[in-house]
Scaffold this motif. Structure first.
Motif, PDB file in Angstrom:
ATOM      1  N   ALA A  14     -11.719  29.472  15.257  1.00  0.00           N
ATOM      2  CA  ALA A  14     -12.534  30.656  15.503  1.00  0.00           C
ATOM      3  C   ALA A  14     -13.951  30.244  15.899  1.00  0.00           C
ATOM      4  CB  ALA A  14     -12.576  31.536  14.267  1.00  0.00           C
ATOM      5  N   PRO A  90      -9.469  35.083  15.616  1.00  0.00           N
ATOM      6  CA  PRO A  90      -8.012  34.999  15.361  1.00  0.00           C
ATOM      7  C   PRO A  90      -7.230  36.125  16.037  1.00  0.00           C
ATOM      8  CG  PRO A  90      -9.221  34.479  13.369  1.00  0.00           C
ATOM      9  CD  PRO A  90     -10.248  34.935  14.380  1.00  0.00           C
ATOM     10  N   THR A  93      -5.470  35.698  19.432  1.00  0.00           N
ATOM     11  CA  THR A  93      -4.245  34.925  19.545  1.00  0.00           C
ATOM     12  C   THR A  93      -3.174  35.740  20.273  1.00  0.00           C
ATOM     13  OG1 THR A  93      -4.660  33.629  17.557  1.00  0.00           O
ATOM     14  CG2 THR A  93      -2.364  33.861  18.241  1.00  0.00           C
ATOM     15  N   SER A 121      -7.322  29.791  15.211  1.00  0.00           N
ATOM     16  CA  SER A 121      -7.173  29.686  13.764  1.00  0.00           C
ATOM     17  C   SER A 121      -8.468  30.099  13.072  1.00  0.00           C
ATOM     18  CB  SER A 121      -6.807  28.265  13.366  1.00  0.00           C
ATOM     19  OG  SER A 121      -7.845  27.379  13.728  1.00  0.00           O
ATOM     20  N   SER A 122      -8.330  30.627  11.891  1.00  0.00           N
ATOM     21  CA  SER A 122      -9.515  31.094  11.142  1.00  0.00           C
ATOM     22  C   SER A 122     -10.125  29.979  10.308  1.00  0.00           C
ATOM     23  CB  SER A 122      -9.119  32.265  10.239  1.00  0.00           C
ATOM     24  OG  SER A 122      -8.087  31.869   9.368  1.00  0.00           O
TER      25      SER A 122
END
Length: 122
Positions: A14, A90, A93, A121-122
């Motif tokens: 992120a 995120p 995505t 991804s976080s």
């Protein structure tokens, strides 16, 4: 026969940036409008951004959800459209698809690429 080939997807954290590319062939006289769409798991495909050109004049539209973070541009010399994605989240995505509208109306997206996966991804 129009071919659209996307590239540039990947897995990032992120806040990172990615630039997607869409290389088009045989579009010299068949379209002046291209765009990006995305489809997240379990969701419908949604519009992200589009670009329309006529000579040196271009106009762009960007979905509200990505406005201020994503930018669409075009390199006419290489028949390539780009999607610059900054400050990724995120929720960005998805599989990102390039498309071309031969009618130039942004309502008839008749050509599609195979898609490129973007995972944030976080």
């Amino acid at each position: 026969q129009v071919r659209l080939v996307e590239s540039g997807g990947g897995l990032v954290q992120a806040g990172a940036s990615l630039r997607l590319s869409c290389a088009a062939s045989d579009l010299t006289f068949s379209t002046n409008t291209m765009g990006w769409f995305r489809q997240a798991p379990g969701k419908e495909r949604e519009f992200v951004a589009s670009i329309t050109w006529s000579g040196t004049i271009t106009s762009t539209f960007v979905a509200t959800s990505v406005k201020g973070r994503f930018t669409i541009s075009r390199d006419s010399t290489e028949n390539t459209v780009y999607l610059q994605m900054n400050s990724l989240k995120p929720e960005d995505t998805a599989i990102y698809y390039c498309s071309a509208d031969p009618t130039g109306t942004r309502r008839n997206w008749g050509y599609w690429g195979q898609g490129t996966q973007v995972t944030v991804s976080s």
